[in-house]
Design an enzyme around this catalytic site. Structure first.
Site, PDB file in Angstrom:
ATOM      1  N   LYS A 122      25.488  -6.787  -1.970  1.00 46.46           N
ATOM      2  CA  LYS A 122      26.943  -6.971  -1.992  1.00 46.46           C
ATOM      3  C   LYS A 122      27.596  -6.283  -0.800  1.00 46.46           C
ATOM      4  O   LYS A 122      28.815  -6.192  -0.720  1.00 46.46           O
ATOM      5  CB  LYS A 122      27.519  -6.381  -3.288  1.00 46.46           C
ATOM      6  CG  LYS A 122      27.041  -7.125  -4.536  1.00 46.46           C
ATOM      7  CD  LYS A 122      27.762  -6.662  -5.788  1.00 46.46           C
ATOM      8  CE  LYS A 122      27.252  -5.320  -6.254  1.00 46.46           C
ATOM      9  NZ  LYS A 122      27.799  -4.911  -7.555  1.00 46.46           N
ATOM     10  N   HIS A 141       6.254   6.503  11.009  1.00 48.64           N
ATOM     11  CA  HIS A 141       5.609   6.411   9.697  1.00 48.64           C
ATOM     12  C   HIS A 141       4.840   7.719   9.523  1.00 48.64           C
ATOM     13  O   HIS A 141       3.612   7.746   9.583  1.00 48.64           O
ATOM     14  CB  HIS A 141       4.673   5.199   9.668  1.00 48.64           C
ATOM     15  CG  HIS A 141       4.243   4.780   8.285  1.00 48.64           C
ATOM     16  ND1 HIS A 141       4.328   5.619   7.195  1.00 48.64           N
ATOM     17  CD2 HIS A 141       3.719   3.621   7.832  1.00 48.64           C
ATOM     18  CE1 HIS A 141       3.869   4.978   6.131  1.00 48.64           C
ATOM     19  NE2 HIS A 141       3.503   3.765   6.494  1.00 48.64           N
ATOM     20  N   ARG A 184      11.622   3.325   2.600  1.00 47.19           N
ATOM     21  CA  ARG A 184      11.197   2.448   3.695  1.00 47.19           C
ATOM     22  C   ARG A 184      12.354   1.507   3.988  1.00 47.19           C
ATOM     23  O   ARG A 184      12.957   0.940   3.078  1.00 47.19           O
ATOM     24  CB  ARG A 184       9.963   1.634   3.345  1.00 47.19           C
ATOM     25  CG  ARG A 184       9.739   0.513   4.374  1.00 47.19           C
ATOM     26  CD  ARG A 184       8.423  -0.152   4.249  1.00 47.19           C
ATOM     27  NE  ARG A 184       7.358   0.712   4.725  1.00 47.19           N
ATOM     28  CZ  ARG A 184       6.110   0.291   4.914  1.00 47.19           C
ATOM     29  NH1 ARG A 184       5.787  -0.959   4.671  1.00 47.19           N
ATOM     30  NH2 ARG A 184       5.193   1.122   5.327  1.00 47.19           N
ATOM     31  N   ARG A 191       0.812  -1.223   0.000  1.00 43.73           N
ATOM     32  CA  ARG A 191       0.000   0.000   0.000  1.00 43.73           C
ATOM     33  C   ARG A 191       0.842   1.269   0.000  1.00 43.73           C
ATOM     34  O   ARG A 191       0.609   2.186  -0.788  1.00 43.73           O
ATOM     35  CB  ARG A 191      -0.941  -0.029   1.196  1.00 43.73           C
ATOM     36  CG  ARG A 191      -1.990  -1.106   1.089  1.00 43.73           C
ATOM     37  CD  ARG A 191      -2.541  -1.474   2.461  1.00 43.73           C
ATOM     38  NE  ARG A 191      -3.444  -2.609   2.380  1.00 43.73           N
ATOM     39  CZ  ARG A 191      -3.035  -3.874   2.305  1.00 43.73           C
ATOM     40  NH1 ARG A 191      -1.742  -4.161   2.286  1.00 43.73           N
ATOM     41  NH2 ARG A 191      -3.906  -4.851   2.250  1.00 43.73           N
ATOM     42  N   THR A 192       1.816   1.310   0.883  1.00 43.53           N
ATOM     43  CA  THR A 192       2.604   2.544   0.991  1.00 43.53           C
ATOM     44  C   THR A 192       3.375   2.805  -0.300  1.00 43.53           C
ATOM     45  O   THR A 192       3.366   3.918  -0.831  1.00 43.53           O
ATOM     46  CB  THR A 192       3.575   2.448   2.182  1.00 43.53           C
ATOM     47  OG1 THR A 192       2.808   2.225   3.362  1.00 43.53           O
ATOM     48  CG2 THR A 192       4.376   3.733   2.340  1.00 43.53           C
TER      49      THR A 192
END
Lengths: 155, 287
Positions: B84, B133, B105, B55-56
């Site tokens: 890596k 958030h 995120r 959703r975000t």
């Protein structure tokens, strides 16, 4: 007869005396400052009588002077400590440690998922929060969690 | 007094003053009326999702597209140099040289703040572990203001996983600006962390803790449901609460996903206010 004020541990010619350490914090201060790894003489006392605090601890470190960053480390575990610098057996500087408003680099964030513990080369940064009872918490600039005194771990 | 947010990052809701929050909500209101604005034409926005999100990420990427911008980035670290062993600082520095804005995120708490410090372009935190958030919080505030007509002096009931739910922590911080009263309903194991409760106390605001929802409902203006953060809590067992009729003006903001949504009964006056967890016309406001 006048009572002798002399301590049982001899005076140092050059170096630093850390006085008024809470009696149960002496070994922690020794470890924080790395005095358990120096080659110069270090003397310490615990449960020494103190008019001000009942009992206290002290450390005398020969030929050792501390930077502000080191003093900050002391303030976090021994906020009542005083730092006395000695040169040629004379006191040249005496200061009471003060807890700074912010702490950088020297303490680990207790949160294992904090970016300072997960990424290399991210220095820790805290705002010092002191409550009415004098308890200290370190508010992490990054993860916003509070590290309490019982979880303090020095880098 | 004019408020400028130009080149400002959004990392934590506490970075913004109440006036700045209201300014963002005002802009969002304009966007809702006129969502198709070409404001990001010629701009490149980096969407860096180091952990799964549906959703975000889609909300952000849809908003960017609607505003005429282009998206670069990744939705997982697979196939990137992070695999890596590239450091976050190096990734962000490199991306900042390509993009005009970074949306990130990352499961590591504090990573967004750190990214904003090494990036030469603004960073929007789309969730950093269990920490913050803030864009979800902005949208929650928008929903609350839209339904209640104000953010001031509301009684808000927060239900569910109050311990690990980062949106709860952000919302409490934000609502403290607006003289809110809080009802905290959760199992004992998932109570609001003391550091967040201290935030309420520091502002001399009122809060009450409950383990049963029915005591808090009758006098709530807002009921804010959260899902159990299963990924952070080993025992997701959560009893479905019983419901009584809430205040006639009560509004429920739910962030529950379908599989974990609590059962609703006897709430004839309720209106479900969707958040960014559901696609709505307000998608572009999530800036």
């Amino acid at each position: 007869m006048e009572k002798k004020k002399e301590l049982t541990v001899s005076a140092i010619e050059n170096g630093t005396v850390i006085d008024h350490i809470p009696a149960d914090k002496v070994f922690q201060v020794v470890k924080i400052l790395g005095l358990d790894r120096v080659s110069t003489p270090v003397y310490f006392g615990i449960n020494v009588e103190s008019k001000k605090y009942g009992t206290k601890g002290f450390i005398k470190a020969s030929n050792k002077y501390f930077e502000t960053e080191d003093v900050n480390k002391i303030a976090l575990v021994a906020p009542t400590a005083s730092i006395i610098e000695i040169k040629d057996f004379e006191v040249v500087n005496k200061q009471t440690v003060t807890i700074p408003d912010s702490i950088e680099h020297i303490v680990k964030c207790f949160n294992p998922n904090c970016v300072t513990n997960k990424e290399h080369d991210v220095p820790t940064k805290f705002t010092v929060i002191k409550d009415a009872q004098g308890n200290i918490k370190l508010h992490c600039h990054y993860c916003e969690k509070n590290t309490t005194q019982d979880k303090l771990e020095f880098i | 007094m004019s408020i400028s947010l130009k080149n400002r990052s959004l990392i934590s809701i506490s970075d913004y003053t109440p006036e700045e929050i209201c300014h963002v909500l005002d802009i969002a209101e304009d966007f809702e009326k006129n969502p198709h604005q070409n404001l990001l034409n010629g701009r490149i926005i980096a969407s860096l999702f180091f952990e799964p999100s549906t959703r975000t990420r889609l909300s952000f990427e849809t908003a960017i597209q609607l505003l005429g911008g282009n998206v670069i980035g990744f939705s997982s670290t697979a196939g990137t140099s992070i695999q890596k062993g590239e450091s976050l600082a190096d990734t962000i520095t490199m991306v900042a040289s390509y993009a005009d804005l970074i949306v990130m995120r990352n499961p590591i708490e504090g990573s967004a703040r750190f990214a904003s410090e090494v990036s030469k372009v603004p960073v929007i935190n789309a969730g950093d572990g269990a920490n913050q958030h803030p864009t979800q919080c902005m949208l929650d505030l928008y929903s609350i203001r839209k339904t209640q007509g104000t953010l001031e002096n509301l009684e808000i009931t927060l239900v569910g996983d109050l311990k690990y739910g980062r949106t709860v922590h952000s919302l409490v911080e934000a609502m403290c600006h607006f003289n809110a009263k809080f009802n905290l309903v959760s199992p004992v194991e998932l109570k609001l962390p003391s550091v967040v409760k201290q935030h309420i106390k520091d502002r001399n605001l009122e809060y009450h803790q409950y383990t049963e929802l029915e005591d808090a409902i009758p006098h709530s203006d807002i009921i804010y449901m959260t899902r159990i953060q299963r990924e952070r809590f080993p025992d997701p067992c959560f009893a479905t609460p019983c419901w009584r009729t809430p205040s006639p003006t009560a509004v429920c903001c739910t962030r529950c996903r379908a599989s974990t949504r609590s059962t609703w009964t006897s709430m004839p006056t309720r209106r479900l206010i969707t958040s960014s967890r559901h696609k709505t016309a307000s998608t572009p406001v999530k800036l």
